[in-house]
Motif scaffolding. Structure first.
Motif, PDB file in Angstrom:
ATOM      1  N   GLN A 223       3.133   5.939  -2.954  1.00 57.77           N
ATOM      2  CA  GLN A 223       4.288   6.777  -3.299  1.00 57.77           C
ATOM      3  C   GLN A 223       4.613   6.773  -4.791  1.00 57.77           C
ATOM      4  OE1 GLN A 223       7.673   5.595  -0.964  1.00 57.77           O
ATOM      5  NE2 GLN A 223       6.733   6.166   0.981  1.00 57.77           N
ATOM      6  N   ALA A 224       4.292   5.683  -5.471  1.00 59.68           N
ATOM      7  CA  ALA A 224       4.707   5.544  -6.871  1.00 59.68           C
ATOM      8  C   ALA A 224       3.883   6.472  -7.751  1.00 59.68           C
ATOM      9  CB  ALA A 224       4.540   4.101  -7.322  1.00 59.68           C
ATOM     10  N   GLN A 225       4.440   6.790  -8.901  1.00 64.86           N
ATOM     11  CA  GLN A 225       3.749   7.662  -9.836  1.00 64.86           C
ATOM     12  C   GLN A 225       3.591   6.942 -11.167  1.00 64.86           C
ATOM     13  OE1 GLN A 225       6.354  11.122  -9.468  1.00 64.86           O
ATOM     14  NE2 GLN A 225       4.764  12.071  -8.232  1.00 64.86           N
TER      15      GLN A 225
ATOM     16  N   LEU B 237      12.547   4.331  -5.684  1.00 64.63           N
ATOM     17  CA  LEU B 237      12.313   2.932  -5.322  1.00 64.63           C
ATOM     18  C   LEU B 237      10.846   2.545  -5.464  1.00 64.63           C
ATOM     19  CD1 LEU B 237      13.413   0.250  -4.185  1.00 64.63           C
ATOM     20  CD2 LEU B 237      12.847   1.118  -1.908  1.00 64.63           C
ATOM     21  N   ALA B 238       9.933   3.428  -5.017  1.00 64.70           N
ATOM     22  CA  ALA B 238       8.508   3.074  -5.088  1.00 64.70           C
ATOM     23  C   ALA B 238       8.100   2.785  -6.536  1.00 64.70           C
ATOM     24  CB  ALA B 238       7.650   4.186  -4.493  1.00 64.70           C
ATOM     25  N   ASP B 239       8.664   3.535  -7.498  1.00 68.18           N
ATOM     26  CA  ASP B 239       8.349   3.279  -8.907  1.00 68.18           C
ATOM     27  C   ASP B 239       8.923   1.935  -9.359  1.00 68.18           C
ATOM     28  OD1 ASP B 239       7.027   5.823  -9.452  1.00 68.18           O
ATOM     29  OD2 ASP B 239       9.004   6.685  -9.140  1.00 68.18           O
TER      30      ASP B 239
ATOM     31  N   GLU C 138       0.852  -1.206   0.000  1.00 68.52           N
ATOM     32  CA  GLU C 138       0.000   0.000   0.000  1.00 68.52           C
ATOM     33  C   GLU C 138       0.879   1.244   0.000  1.00 68.52           C
ATOM     34  OE1 GLU C 138      -3.187  -0.075  -0.247  1.00 68.52           O
ATOM     35  OE2 GLU C 138      -3.738  -2.121   0.297  1.00 68.52           O
ATOM     36  N   GLN C 139       1.970   1.185   0.757  1.00 70.91           N
ATOM     37  CA  GLN C 139       2.893   2.324   0.802  1.00 70.91           C
ATOM     38  C   GLN C 139       3.510   2.564  -0.586  1.00 70.91           C
ATOM     39  OE1 GLN C 139       5.955   2.093   3.860  1.00 70.91           O
ATOM     40  NE2 GLN C 139       7.038   3.852   2.991  1.00 70.91           N
ATOM     41  N   VAL C 140       3.882   1.465  -1.248  1.00 71.06           N
ATOM     42  CA  VAL C 140       4.425   1.573  -2.604  1.00 71.06           C
ATOM     43  C   VAL C 140       3.406   2.248  -3.524  1.00 71.06           C
ATOM     44  CG1 VAL C 140       5.063   0.222  -4.648  1.00 71.06           C
ATOM     45  CG2 VAL C 140       6.007  -0.381  -2.401  1.00 71.06           C
TER      46      VAL C 140
END
Ligand SMILES: [Zn+2]
Length: 214
Positions: A118-120, A145-147, A113-115
């Motif tokens: 944060q990801a775009q 990193l999230a991407d 969920e955090q990923v």
């Protein structure tokens, strides 16, 4: 950086050189290699050491490292390293579902969920007329990193659609839990069969038999 080693007549990307055996096809291999950065059986963990983790994540295209002053940790990398470790546990739990473990808990899913927060992600229409959600694993490195981790989830989504995901499993040895790709016709493979894991299991079974016999 593309450095390859040749192993068992297969050319492996350098970021997968620790996987050795029972390799998933590309690009699912990246998910397998990510989870298998932790080797419980041998007690090694690429993410246990920040410099090693930073280099591996960059090599795998999951994160572009920021410049680092000599002898100083990269600012913000501690948070990324924690997210990488936690997401690794989550994705291992996802793979565990293929072996019939119970439903995922909120704790299992929280790092992902955090990923996703944060990801775009970007929806792109390509020159060949296809609508595609990115980041495209073939076009890594990801800027953050999230991407990069979102890219792993997109690889998982595609593998679930084409059926290859079901063959990615965790070793049945509870001390191991190594992610392996089951190419067997029956799809009933349950063990990673790494030399170290198998020997330990064999020794344990031998001890158990001797204990029963005695
Ligand atoms: Zn194993």
């Amino acid at each position: 950086m593309i450095v390859t080693v040749t192993l068992n007549d297969m050319t492996l990307p350098s970021w997968a050189s620790h996987v050795e055996d029972k390799l998933a096809p590309m690009p699912l291999l990246l998910v397998q290699a990510f989870v298998d950065t932790l080797d419980r059986d041998l007690g090694t963990d690429i993410f246990a050491h920040p410099d090693e983790a930073r280099a591996w994540l960059a090599d795998a295209g999951l994160r572009v490292p920021e410049p680092q002053k000599p002898g100083r940790p990269e600012p913000g990398f501690a948070d990324d390293l924690r997210l990488a470790r936690e997401a690794r546990d989550s994705i291992r739990a996802l793979i565990g579902r293929n072996g019939g473990t119970g439903p995922l808990t909120a704790d299992d899913l929280a790092p992902l969920e955090q990923v996703l927060g944060q990801a775009q992600p970007r929806l792109e229409v390509t020159a060949d007329g296809r609508a595609r959600l990115g980041p495209d694993p073939a076009a890594l490195p990801a800027p953050a990193l999230a991407d990069g981790l979102l890219g792993l989830l997109l690889i998982i989504r595609d593998a679930q659609a084409d059926g290859s995901w079901d063959r990615l499993k965790l070793c049945g040895n509870p001390d191991c839990r190594w992610a392996f790709y089951d190419r067997s016709h029956s799809r009933r493979g349950a063990w990673c069969d790494m030399a170290s894991c198998g020997n330990r299991l064999k020794n344990r079974n031998l001890r158990a038999r001797r204990a029963q016999a005695g």
